[in-house]
Write a protein that holds these residues in place. Structure first.
Motif, PDB file in Angstrom:
ATOM      1  N   ARG A  99     -26.190 -52.790   2.141  1.00 45.42           N
ATOM      2  CA  ARG A  99     -25.409 -52.502   3.328  1.00 45.42           C
ATOM      3  C   ARG A  99     -24.049 -53.670   3.035  1.00 45.42           C
ATOM      4  N   ASP A 126     -24.879 -48.205   2.550  1.00 48.70           N
ATOM      5  CA  ASP A 126     -24.350 -48.144   3.848  1.00 48.70           C
ATOM      6  C   ASP A 126     -23.047 -48.907   3.991  1.00 48.70           C
ATOM      7  N   THR A 162     -24.069 -44.008   3.730  1.00 54.59           N
ATOM      8  CA  THR A 162     -23.461 -43.685   5.033  1.00 54.59           C
ATOM      9  C   THR A 162     -22.089 -44.379   4.897  1.00 54.59           C
ATOM     10  N   ASN A 220     -19.266 -45.514   7.367  1.00 55.31           N
ATOM     11  CA  ASN A 220     -18.873 -45.768   8.976  1.00 55.31           C
ATOM     12  C   ASN A 220     -17.446 -46.495   9.060  1.00 55.31           C
ATOM     13  N   HIS A 272     -19.817 -50.161   6.225  1.00 50.26           N
ATOM     14  CA  HIS A 272     -19.549 -50.496   7.485  1.00 50.26           C
ATOM     15  C   HIS A 272     -18.117 -50.956   7.193  1.00 50.26           C
ATOM     16  N   THR A 274     -29.734 -41.927   0.055  1.00 49.81           N
ATOM     17  CA  THR A 274     -28.866 -41.755   1.466  1.00 49.81           C
ATOM     18  C   THR A 274     -27.549 -42.696   1.384  1.00 49.81           C
ATOM     19  N   ASN A 325     -24.013 -39.523   5.670  1.00 52.60           N
ATOM     20  CA  ASN A 325     -23.684 -39.535   6.970  1.00 52.60           C
ATOM     21  C   ASN A 325     -22.369 -40.067   7.039  1.00 52.60           C
ATOM     22  N   TYR A 345     -26.728 -49.807  13.225  1.00 52.94           N
ATOM     23  CA  TYR A 345     -27.757 -50.005  11.957  1.00 52.94           C
ATOM     24  C   TYR A 345     -28.618 -48.515  11.872  1.00 52.94           C
ATOM     25  N   TYR A 402     -28.597 -45.824  10.816  1.00 51.94           N
ATOM     26  CA  TYR A 402     -29.048 -44.828   9.517  1.00 51.94           C
ATOM     27  C   TYR A 402     -29.413 -45.608   8.300  1.00 51.94           C
ATOM     28  N   THR A 403     -29.536 -47.124   8.528  1.00 48.71           N
ATOM     29  CA  THR A 403     -30.306 -48.002   7.592  1.00 48.71           C
ATOM     30  C   THR A 403     -31.217 -48.919   8.222  1.00 48.71           C
TER      31      THR A 403
END
Lengths: 433, 482, 250
Positions: free
Chosen positions: A268, A297, A326, A328, A299, A324, A358, A52, A54-55
């Motif tokens: 997220r 984000d 992200t 991953n 993931h 932002t 990211n 977590y 980046y968030t």
């Protein structure tokens, strides 16, 4: 010595609420207690948590929250959200299944759609076999929290050999006037050789306060089944969404999922696909368009556990303002998973200097005969292309829009339901305005 | 500073250095006397000897590198003969005297070194410098090229005839202290090719050097220097073969390319040094330093290589993108079979603004071989809007071989766009059976697969080499599957 | 066209096929159904000539020739086509180049002139339309990066191009959504003629709604335990494979 009186943290509040509202919660006591214990151990992740970092979900949970859930909006307000004209529709308002607003009458043979509460009440063997079996409370605090505190959601089951050609649309709506945390939860089971298309959309109507949705969906794709899954996330400024999707696939099944993040203050996505047998095919597509101070984000985890499977992942993003994004993407190829084909690609366009991207592909490969590739790019809109379009008389703004559309279309074109594709295209056009 | 060194060396020169100027071979081993012997033998000016001795002294302080993914018995540098001129009867006056076997090899390569034949033919023309055991034996088409002001000659000749150019550019891209093998080369190189394209000239034909190791126990240390002045263009081909020998032979070359403003250099290699036998005995150790610099804006350097030979290959043709808008390219097919080992790749150093580089690397490993890609992409702080695209594919044939990829990406400027793609795939029974089920037998299937896999690189080669390279690939993989 | 008599085959010493008997005539469509591990794919592999399988007993006569004596590529050249259950990827080789080579080899085997480039391209276009395959797929490397469904469609496209006499479709339906299944079935139906025959190997009945078989055989434990007309498939789907097991073991 001075005594420090600590204000109660959100973690304390959640635990307090859990103890207080036990009677209204869903699922067996043992399951929930166990999940809460796990949440207690893990806590709310801070930026020190690798997953977590980046968030800042801890910042999202600052302030006062209400835990009650009420029905606030009328059918007329919900109607525009039913953007698929020909579909079975499930409405979940503030985390609770609203039968009156849903369209689940006259279901064809082999299709079950009801609330989780009803599925449990009716002692459905499918429900009992699969509920809370796949999203592991120990792996993530939000899974733990959802498992402990969920009140309701949708249960969908498609029986063996049955093909449901009409899409099934689950609409999650937040309509609160005080800051709220909700935990909707869905269980979707597609039996052997069956086929279905599932859409989950996340919206807010007339909300005047912050809603944190901690939504979780478990999807079971049995042998030879084919499932198309879509998530349309469009919760606007007041929406905060942690969306966990946990998928398990059996032999020769095909699962495709598509995540479109169009708005929301913080989104997220935790998407995990487990390929638990041979000859499985998985497609993970995503598109995120971020503006302002938005945080998105994604993931993803693709877990190849057995040989001869294919996975293909494509995530694209356009980042504007101070937002932002992200990505991953983890790919596990376990020791037994020989002859795995796993592909991953993440492409980003950064439109502003203040935006952040990211991107972190992670391949963990323990088998030796595999074909894996990953690629990641971040760039601006191609100046040469913009110039070319301008030289043909297209103004700068339109030239940029055209190129952004072209960029997004690679993901949009993976949508197989035409009405949905048109809807998403229109939404994207509005975002580019 | 230079003067001091020069003085010192020339002072030493006065002592005890005796040259048997008539000897064809230097004695085995390496020391300052040998270097003096080579320099004297080649009748070099004083500054060359200074340069060599400086490099040698630096080399003595260096250690042989071992970071590459290769394992071998390190050569004994005192067991190597560093100078071997071809036997007197082989000093060629005309092409009729060229070893017929050599001519045959050329025919195989689809290249004729007979000028007349070429002139009368309709094929595109190729000017060739032939280097056997470190000594240039023949350069064709010199006069035609001279009319355009192009200098294409052996390195030794360039030292004699164009010392100002050699002095200006030699080691300007690969300093003699750059690495162990480059230092060794700088100390002992005996010949090589030199090429200068003046301002605004497009070289009218392919320039080519053909290298061959002939004598036993010899090291080959050639040096190539290509300078493309503003707005000029040149395409250069390099071919390499060696006869079969039981012992390992050492080849440590240095290639330097300098591209000025708007100039383009295309450098293609088909390397087929003897790879050793099926048990891994013998073969050439190929330790090569190749580097080009795009010195000014809009320059372009493109490396293409098809590597099928050598027991060990250690080679990273690189481009320093110094000029704004300059372009670097690297296209490579590296095939290893039996017990061959290759550790090859490239370095793209982005310094200028809007610089672009492309890397396409295709490795094929068969038998018990190991094939590694090692590549560096560096975007320096001032390299605004730099772009790189890298694609590194490995193809495994059978399951005793290995493929490895070591990408290094260093980005110091956030406007950079760097893309990296890597795949590893395997050709085995399943693919061959699939082809058979469609009526295609094993031999045809392997040809199809290998050529299909390599087409992005082969298409970069000049026509003359592309066909030969394709055949070479098939031959080197014969019997590797099924 | 095809006559299989008392076929026994094993892999790594383990017997999979335990006496298969099957007669197939020109123009016929035979469906072979069976649970996992019953030997369906082994039968397809033995017919196509995979070398891992040892034929220990029995014979296969194909158009008067002893099929077992022919190399895999010669069987293909004689007109035996296997649509693979799991088609392999061959990176770098375009479908077009692959098919050109295959057609070249097959024609050379039959002593025919090589196909003219123009004719080949015409044929390519015609068959592409016939089986409704995306042109872009045809131009890409064989099956590389294709989805499972695209691979299956490519198999049918290759079948159309190579014009086989005996086509064996090994679980061609798996991984196909209903729309793709209809397209594939449609392609197969268009390719049917009085001269060729088709064997459809499948676990589920669904494909047989679209490609109507003349005969249905149920394979169980390496033997054909029941044969019948197309209704047998429906019965099987309804009652499940356990009913066959019970019936056989009873």
């Amino acid at each position: 010595m001075e005594t420090v009186i600590k204000t109660r943290t959100i973690k304390d509040k959640l635990i307090f609420e859990f103890e207080n509202s036990k009677l209204f919660l869903f699922g067996s006591t043992q399951l929930r207690d166990n999940a809460m214990e796990s949440f207690y151990k893990q806590g709310i992740p801070t930026r020190k948590h690798e997953e977590y970092k980046y968030t800042r979900v801890d910042l999202m949970l600052k302030g006062e929250f209400d835990f009650s859930t009420n029905k606030n909006c009328s059918d007329a307000q919900i109607q525009p959200l039913k953007f698929l004209k020909d579909a079975y529709v499930v409405v979940i308002e503030n985390g609770v299944f609203v039968e009156g607003s849903s369209n689940v009458e006259n279901l064809p043979k082999g299709l079950t759609v009801c609330s989780l509460v009803d599925a449990e009440k009716s002692n459905s063997p499918v429900f009992e076999k699969h509920y809370a079996q796949y999203a592991d409370v120990k792996t993530d605090p939000f899974i733990a929290l959802n498992t402990a505190m969920t009140k309701d959601g949708a249960f969908i089951h498609i029986a063996k050999n049955v093909i449901i050609e009409k899409p099934i649309h689950i609409i999650h709506i937040s309509t609160t006037s005080v800051n709220t945390i909700i935990h909707p939860r869905n269980l979707i089971v597609i039996d052997e050789n069956a086929q279905a298309k599932i859409i989950e959309s996340f919206e807010t109507i007339s909300a005047t306060a912050k809603t944190v949705s901690n939504a979780l969906t478990e999807i079971v794709v049995d042998k030879n089944a084919i499932v198309d899954h879509y998530k349309i996330q469009d919760e606007k400024e007041l929406g905060y969404l942690v969306n966990t999707t946990q998928v398990i696939q059996q032999r020769q099944s095909v699962f495709s999922t598509h995540t479109f993040t169009l708005s929301g203050s913080l989104v997220r996505n935790n998407l995990t696909v487990v390929l638990d047998d041979e000859h499985i095919e998985s497609h993970l597509n995503g598109l995120y368009l971020t503006v302002g101070n938005q945080v998105v984000d994604n993931h993803t985890v693709v877990d190849h556990r057995k040989p001869n499977c294919n996975s293909n992942e494509l995530y694209k993003g356009i980042i504007e303002g101070k937002s932002t994004a992200t990505f991953n993407g983890k790919i596990f190829v376990r020791k037994d998973a020989q002859k795995t084909n796993a592909f991953q690609s993440n492409k980003n366009i950064l439109l502003s200097l203040a935006g952040t991207i990211n991107t972190k592909p992670q391949l963990e490969i323990y088998a030796d005969d595999v074909k894996c590739s990953h690629g990641s790019t971040t760039g601006k809109l191609d100046e040469a292309k913009i110039f070319y379009l301008r030289a043909r008389g297209i103004g700068l703004v339109n030239a940029k829009k055209l190129l952004m559309h072209a960029f997004a279309s690679e993901v949009v074109n993976t949508i197989k339901i035409e009405a949905l594709r048109e809807y998403v295209e229109e939404k994207i056009s509005k975002t580019f305005e | 500073m230079n003067e001091v060194i020069e003085e010192k060396i020339s002072a030493e020169y006065k002592y005890g250095f005796v040259t048997d100027i008539d000897a064809d071979n230097a004695p085995k081993g390496l020391n300052e006397d040998i270097i003096r012997f080579i320099s004297a033998k080649k009748n070099e000016p004083e500054w060359m000897l200074v340069y060599r001795l400086e490099a040698f002294r630096h080399w003595l302080t260096m250690e042989e590198p071992d970071w590459a993914h290769v394992s071998y018995q390190k050569p004994d540098f005192q067991e190597i003969i560093y100078y071997s001129a071809p036997k007197p009867k082989k000093v060629l006056k005309s092409l009729d005297e060229v070893d017929p076997e050599l001519l045959k090899t050329f025919q195989k390569l689809g290249i004729s070194i007979l000028e007349q034949e070429r002139l009368s033919g309709v094929e595109s023309r190729v000017a060739i410098d032939v280097i056997v055991d470190s000594v240039s034996v023949k350069t064709t088409f010199k006069e035609t090229l001279a009319e355009k002001g192009i200098i294409f000659c052996s390195f030794g000749e360039a030292i004699q005839e164009h010392p100002e150019l050699v002095q200006k550019y030699m080691s300007s891209v690969v300093p003699s202290s750059d690495n162990f093998f480059a230092a060794l080369n700088s100390a002992v190189f005996t010949d090589g090719s030199f090429c200068y394209i003046p301002k605004g000239v497009r070289c009218p034909m392919e320039l080519s050097t053909y290298f061959r190791i002939e004598a036993a126990g010899t090291g080959q240390f050639e040096r190539t220097l290509i300078i493309a002045e503003e707005g000029s263009q040149v395409s250069y081909l390099e071919g390499c073969t060696a006869p079969m020998r039981d012992e390992n032979q050492l080849h440590a070359a240095v290639v330097e390319l300098v591209a000025h403003k708007n100039a383009q250099i295309k450098y293609s290699t088909v390397q087929n040094w003897y790879p050793g036998d099926k048990e891994g005995k013998g073969g050439v150790f190929n330790f090569v330093t190749k580097r080009g610099i795009c010195l000014e804006e809009n320059a372009k350097i493109s490396w293409t290589q098809v590597e099928t030979g050598s027991a060990i290959t250690w080679k990273y043709p690189s481009v320093i993108l110094k000029g704004d808008n300059s372009i670097g390219e690297f296209y490579s097919v590296a095939v290893t079979n039996n017990y061959q080992q290759a550790d090859t790749g490239t370095k793209m150093i982005h310094i200028g603004k809007n610089t672009k580089s492309t890397i396409i690397s295709k490795g094929i490993s068969a038998g018990f071989s190991n094939n590694s890609y090692r590549g560096l992409v560096r975007i320096a702080k001032g390299a605004e809007n730099a772009r790189n695209f890298s694609q590194c594919d490995s193809l495994l044939m059978g399951d005793q071989c290995g493929a490895h990829t070591f990408p290094y990406i260093e980005i110091k400027n956030n406007t950079a766009v760097v893309e990296h793609e890597a795949t590893t795939s395997k050709i085995g029974e399943d693919q061959l059976f699939y082809c058979k089920q469609r009526g295609i037998d094993n031999e045809k299937a392997i040809g199809l697969i290998v050529n299909g896999y390599c087409k992005d690189v082969l298409s970069q080669l000049p026509m003359e080499f592309a066909v030969e390279a394709q055949k070479l690939l098939e031959v080197s993989l014969e019997g590797s599957v099924g | 066209m095809l006559s299989i008599k008392n076929l026994h085959a094993s892999i790594d010493g383990k017997e999979i096929l335990k006496g298969i008997n099957l007669e197939i005539k020109e123009g016929e469509v035979h469906a072979i159904m069976g649970p996992n591990g019953s030997g369906k794919s082994t039968l397809a592999a033995v017919l196509a000539g995979r070398s891992e399988y040892d034929v220990t007993e029995g014979e296969i006569i194909y158009n008067g020739k002893n099929l077992l004596e022919l190399e895999a590529e010669d069987r293909a050249r004689e007109g035996v086509f296997l649509a693979f259950q799991y088609p392999v990827e061959i990176p770098g080789v375009s479908n077009i180049n692959f098919l050109k080579t295959a057609i070249g080899e097959i024609r050379a085997y039959k002593g025919l002139e090589p196909i003219k480039a123009k004719d080949f391209l015409m044929m390519l276009k015609e068959k592409q339309e016939l089986v409704e395959i995306d042109r872009a797929l045809v131009r890409r490397s064989i099956n590389e990066g294709f989805s499972g469904g695209e691979k299956k469609r490519n198999e049918i496209f290759q079948m159309a191009m190579l014009e086989p006499k005996l086509s064996i479709l090994d679980e061609t339906d798996s991984g196909l959504d209903i729309d793709a299944l209809r397209i594939v079935a449609n392609g197969v139906n268009k390719l049917k003629s009085e001269e060729n025959a088709t064997i459809i190997i499948t676990h589920y009945q669904r494909l047989l709604d679209y490609i109507i078989p003349d005969f249905v055989h149920i394979l169980h434990n390496g033997k054909i335990v029941k044969s019948g007309l197309k209704e047998l498939a429906l019965e099987l789907e309804e009652k499940g494979y356990d009913f066959i097991k019970e019936e056989v073991e009873a």
